[in-house]
Design an enzyme around this catalytic site. Sequence first.
Site: not given
Length: 110
Positions: A30, A83, A89, A91, A96
Amino acid sequence: MNCLFCRIIAGEIPSNKVYEDDDILAFRDIDPQAPTHILIIPKKHYDSVIDAPAEVVGKMSEIAKKIAKDKGIDANGFRMVINTGEDGGQSVKHLHMHLLGGRSMEWPPG
Ligand code: AMP
């Protein structure tokens, strides 16, 4: 269900899908950090790569390579990034893989 990516898999939150099979979903990030920025995720929830079996990570890699070819970023090159955890990092706490390709790629640095 409070996992964002599980909700995307369930269709509760819309996504811009680029690939789907029984085990894997891929959709456009996104907030793209490169001209091509696609997320590859397993449909089964794993918090991170730490929890996931090798076959799952291997299949994600194979799908990332296939998408890279389909999107025409294989010739000039691309990045596959997972990540992991706070310092990594991460989030969204659903495993993924980022597939990033194209010019003006400034993330991740280096
Ligand atoms: P990470 O920081 O490695 O956990 O990556 C999470 C990624 O998910 C970020 O690049 C976000 O831009 C992306 N993201 C968050 N919400 C959505 C969404 N609804 N659809 C697509 N990508 C998302």
